[in-house]
Scaffold this active site. Structure first.
Site, short mmCIF file in Angstrom:
data_model
loop_
_atom_site.label_atom_id
_atom_site.label_comp_id
_atom_site.label_asym_id
_atom_site.label_seq_id
_atom_site.Cartn_x
_atom_site.Cartn_y
_atom_site.Cartn_z
N ASN A 1 -6.11 -2.98 2.36
CA ASN A 1 -6.07 -4.25 2.15
C ASN A 1 -7.51 -5.04 2.25
O ASN A 1 -8.19 -4.19 2.98
CB ASN A 1 -5.23 -5.16 3.52
N ARG B 1 0.80 -1.14 -0.14
CA ARG B 1 -0.02 0.07 -0.15
C ARG B 1 0.91 1.15 -0.06
O ARG B 1 0.54 2.15 -0.81
CB ARG B 1 -0.78 -0.01 1.13
#
Length: 101
Positions: free
Chosen positions: A44, A26
């Site tokens: 996520n 990320r």
């Protein structure tokens, strides 16, 4: 591709499969998107994937899609990336690129 076409704004949803959690995926996705001047988000999922949305000029979004499919973060291992709900937009829905917890 002419310049005007390359500057058309699009929005596309993505989901990346593989070893993409616990490898700073990320953080790298956010950094790469910001470098390209894209906006959107990444998070996520409970399924072990990473998903989000990209918005920006077509040419930049295409570059980011390729990055999500082939590159990712240094320790990630990408099996595949799915892209859907692609559409042309008039203006960006976000002001920056965020990591959603």
């Amino acid at each position: 591709m002419n310049m005007a076409e390359g500057d058309t704004l699009i929005s596309v949803d993505y989901e990346v499969f593989g070893k993409v959690q616990g490898v700073f995926f990320r953080k790298y996705t956010q950094a790469e998107s910001k470098k390209l001047g894209l906006v959107g988000w990444v998070q996520n999922t409970d399924q072990g994937t990473v998903q989000g949305q990209l918005q920006g000029p077509i040419s930049k979004v295409r570059h980011m899609q390729e990055w999500l499919e082939t590159k990712g973060s240094p320790k990630s291992h990408i099996d595949r990336a799915n892209f859907n709900n692609e559409k042309v937009i008039v203006k960006l829905d976000y002001s920056d690129f965020q990591i959603v917890k």
